[in-house]
Design a protein around this motif. Sequence first.
Motif, short mmCIF file in Angstrom:
data_model
loop_
_atom_site.label_atom_id
_atom_site.label_comp_id
_atom_site.label_asym_id
_atom_site.label_seq_id
_atom_site.Cartn_x
_atom_site.Cartn_y
_atom_site.Cartn_z
N GLY A 1 -5.30 -5.58 -11.71
CA GLY A 1 -5.92 -5.51 -10.39
C GLY A 1 -5.27 -6.39 -9.34
N VAL A 2 -4.32 -7.21 -9.75
CA VAL A 2 -3.65 -8.09 -8.80
C VAL A 2 -2.26 -7.51 -8.50
CG1 VAL A 2 -2.73 -10.41 -8.39
CG2 VAL A 2 -4.88 -10.10 -9.64
N ASN A 3 -2.01 -7.23 -7.25
CA ASN A 3 -0.72 -6.70 -6.83
C ASN A 3 0.06 -7.75 -6.07
OD1 ASN A 3 -1.25 -4.15 -7.91
ND2 ASN A 3 -2.23 -3.44 -6.02
N PRO A 4 1.22 -8.12 -6.55
CA PRO A 4 2.01 -9.13 -5.84
C PRO A 4 2.48 -8.61 -4.51
CG PRO A 4 3.28 -8.16 -7.61
CD PRO A 4 1.90 -7.63 -7.76
N SER A 5 2.69 -9.53 -3.56
CA SER A 5 3.19 -9.15 -2.25
C SER A 5 4.64 -8.67 -2.35
CB SER A 5 3.10 -10.33 -1.28
OG SER A 5 3.64 -10.01 -0.03
N LEU A 6 4.96 -7.65 -1.57
CA LEU A 6 6.28 -7.06 -1.65
C LEU A 6 7.11 -7.28 -0.38
CD1 LEU A 6 5.41 -3.60 -3.24
CD2 LEU A 6 6.15 -5.67 -4.39
N LYS A 7 6.76 -8.28 0.40
CA LYS A 7 7.48 -8.47 1.65
C LYS A 7 8.96 -8.78 1.42
CE LYS A 7 3.57 -10.05 4.43
NZ LYS A 7 3.04 -11.14 5.28
N ASN A 8 9.28 -9.37 0.29
CA ASN A 8 10.66 -9.75 0.02
C ASN A 8 11.32 -8.88 -1.05
OD1 ASN A 8 10.21 -11.84 1.81
ND2 ASN A 8 9.73 -13.32 0.22
N VAL A 9 10.67 -7.76 -1.42
CA VAL A 9 11.18 -6.88 -2.48
C VAL A 9 11.24 -5.46 -1.95
CG1 VAL A 9 10.88 -6.10 -4.86
CG2 VAL A 9 10.13 -8.40 -4.20
N ALA A 10 12.26 -4.71 -2.38
CA ALA A 10 12.39 -3.31 -1.97
C ALA A 10 12.90 -2.49 -3.15
CB ALA A 10 13.34 -3.17 -0.78
N ALA A 11 12.32 -1.32 -3.34
CA ALA A 11 12.81 -0.39 -4.35
C ALA A 11 13.97 0.41 -3.75
CB ALA A 11 11.69 0.55 -4.79
N ASN B 1 0.81 -1.22 0.00
CA ASN B 1 0.00 0.00 0.00
C ASN B 1 0.84 1.27 0.00
OD1 ASN B 1 -2.32 -1.60 0.09
ND2 ASN B 1 -2.32 -1.64 2.34
N SER B 2 2.03 1.21 0.62
CA SER B 2 2.84 2.41 0.77
C SER B 2 3.84 2.62 -0.35
CB SER B 2 3.59 2.36 2.11
OG SER B 2 2.69 2.26 3.19
N ALA B 3 4.05 1.62 -1.18
CA ALA B 3 5.06 1.73 -2.24
C ALA B 3 4.47 1.25 -3.57
CB ALA B 3 6.31 0.94 -1.88
N PRO B 4 3.56 2.03 -4.18
CA PRO B 4 2.99 1.59 -5.46
C PRO B 4 4.01 1.54 -6.58
CG PRO B 4 2.33 3.85 -4.95
CD PRO B 4 3.01 3.33 -3.74
N PHE B 5 5.06 2.36 -6.53
CA PHE B 5 6.07 2.34 -7.58
C PHE B 5 6.88 1.04 -7.54
CE2 PHE B 5 7.45 4.85 -3.98
CZ PHE B 5 8.62 4.21 -3.58
N THR B 6 6.99 0.42 -6.37
CA THR B 6 7.67 -0.87 -6.28
C THR B 6 6.86 -1.94 -6.99
OG1 THR B 6 8.54 -0.18 -4.13
CG2 THR B 6 8.78 -2.50 -4.71
N VAL B 7 5.53 -1.89 -6.82
CA VAL B 7 4.65 -2.84 -7.52
C VAL B 7 4.75 -2.64 -9.03
CG1 VAL B 7 2.26 -3.60 -7.82
CG2 VAL B 7 3.09 -2.93 -5.56
N GLN B 8 4.76 -1.38 -9.46
CA GLN B 8 4.85 -1.09 -10.89
C GLN B 8 6.19 -1.59 -11.46
OE1 GLN B 8 4.59 3.07 -11.73
NE2 GLN B 8 4.85 2.82 -13.94
N SER B 9 7.27 -1.38 -10.72
CA SER B 9 8.58 -1.83 -11.19
C SER B 9 8.65 -3.35 -11.28
CB SER B 9 9.68 -1.32 -10.25
OG SER B 9 9.67 0.08 -10.17
N LEU B 10 8.06 -4.03 -10.30
CA LEU B 10 8.08 -5.49 -10.32
C LEU B 10 7.26 -6.03 -11.48
CD1 LEU B 10 9.00 -8.05 -8.88
CD2 LEU B 10 6.94 -7.91 -7.44
N LYS B 11 6.11 -5.42 -11.75
CA LYS B 11 5.29 -5.86 -12.89
C LYS B 11 6.01 -5.63 -14.22
CE LYS B 11 0.68 -5.23 -10.86
NZ LYS B 11 -0.62 -4.52 -10.98
N SER B 12 6.68 -4.48 -14.35
CA SER B 12 7.40 -4.19 -15.59
C SER B 12 8.53 -5.19 -15.80
CB SER B 12 7.94 -2.76 -15.56
OG SER B 12 6.89 -1.83 -15.43
N MET B 13 9.24 -5.53 -14.72
CA MET B 13 10.33 -6.49 -14.85
C MET B 13 9.81 -7.87 -15.23
SD MET B 13 12.94 -7.87 -11.94
CE MET B 13 11.59 -8.87 -11.30
N LEU B 14 8.71 -8.31 -14.62
CA LEU B 14 8.15 -9.63 -14.94
C LEU B 14 7.64 -9.66 -16.37
CD1 LEU B 14 6.21 -10.43 -11.63
CD2 LEU B 14 8.41 -11.36 -12.39
N ALA B 15 7.10 -8.52 -16.85
CA ALA B 15 6.59 -8.48 -18.22
C ALA B 15 7.71 -8.67 -19.24
CB ALA B 15 5.87 -7.16 -18.47
N LYS B 16 8.94 -8.21 -18.91
CA LYS B 16 10.06 -8.41 -19.83
C LYS B 16 10.44 -9.88 -19.96
CE LYS B 16 12.05 -3.84 -18.98
NZ LYS B 16 13.24 -3.09 -18.49
#
Length: 382
Positions: free
Chosen positions: A90-100, A67-82
């Motif tokens: 509408g599905v946001n992956p959990s970011l407990k193990n990821v940090a921008a 909830n506090s780091a939407p840009f981290t979710v966006q970066s993770l989605k862009s990387m997975l898309a590559k």
Amino acid sequence: MMSIQKIKRFLKCQRLPSFVAALLLCAALPAAAERLKDIASIAGVRSNHLVGYGLVIGLNGSGDSTNSAPFTVQSLKSMLAKFGVVVPPGVNPSLKNVAAVMVHAQLPPFAKPGQTIDITVSSIANAKSLRGGSLLMAPLKGADGQTYAIAQGNMVVGGFGAEGGDGSSVTVNIPSVGRIPNGATVERSVPTPFSQAGPLVLNLKTPDFTTAMRVAEKINAVVGDGTALPIDSTSIQVQAPANQGQKVAFLAMLQAMDVTPGEAPARVIVNARTGTIVIDSHVRVMPVAVAHGSLTVSVSESLDVSQPGAFARRGRTVVTPSSDVAITQENNPMFLLGKESGVSLEEVVRAVNNIGAAPGDMVSILEALKQAGALRAELIVI
């Protein structure tokens, strides 16, 4: 000028703190010869700042919150898309193990493609710790927007933190910042004037006309007249060989030369936040009368109880405040500071000890001396 033994005896008699005595002794010592490489640098030969953005993965539940780091979710989605992985809308992956993170480094001069440099990785969201994480491939760019290095590797974090179930936590150092030794590979080199034909320019780290003149004179005396020409208080133009190998040997010889720098101008440095005062050995104070006194105002509060008499039919008990104000002022006599030729550093220190002025009061005294025209020095407040 006093000898070193006299200066040491004077500082001992003043009973100054050891670090203050060391500073004053160093200021009183005559300037010694220094290597040219320690007082000057080659114009255009410098390091360059690099910065980049990336993701750190593999954290142990200490990463960013969704909830506090939407840009981290966006970066993770862009990387997975590559890599051909499509995250449903509408599905946001959990970011407990990821940090921008932001990555920054210094690109040293003459760095060539294939060489490695150290990098620093810092969290930009609310990750609690980067310990145990790995930085994924992150391009590092310069001020011109070009990519000069690629960073990736396992983190080395000096800090750590721990939390209890009741909300208590303990943090040692800074766990949200880490380094990766040799964590970036240089991909592009930066051209420097060193590889170009023509004269080189040496820039003094501390501008001074005397030092520039002495550097030019020393080079001309060793190499030959007309080799070096002082341009201003900072720069000395030097005629260097056109051959690259000879130019390297030529500059190595120049940097090993011993040059006596010019004496620094008279300055008084005052740090208004910490109360630190540094007085240069060339500071002089002309005749002036100084009076130093302290005005102290103390206010004390007390509570009194007012109640009616023993047989009174009316009235009630009340609490009344009482204030006592006392004003005291030290009666310090005026004393004479300075003489016709001006007093030296040791006499200024002795006068400061005589009046017993605190660092905060000394700042006011120095400013007043400057306004009176008695302080023969530049007063710098930092």
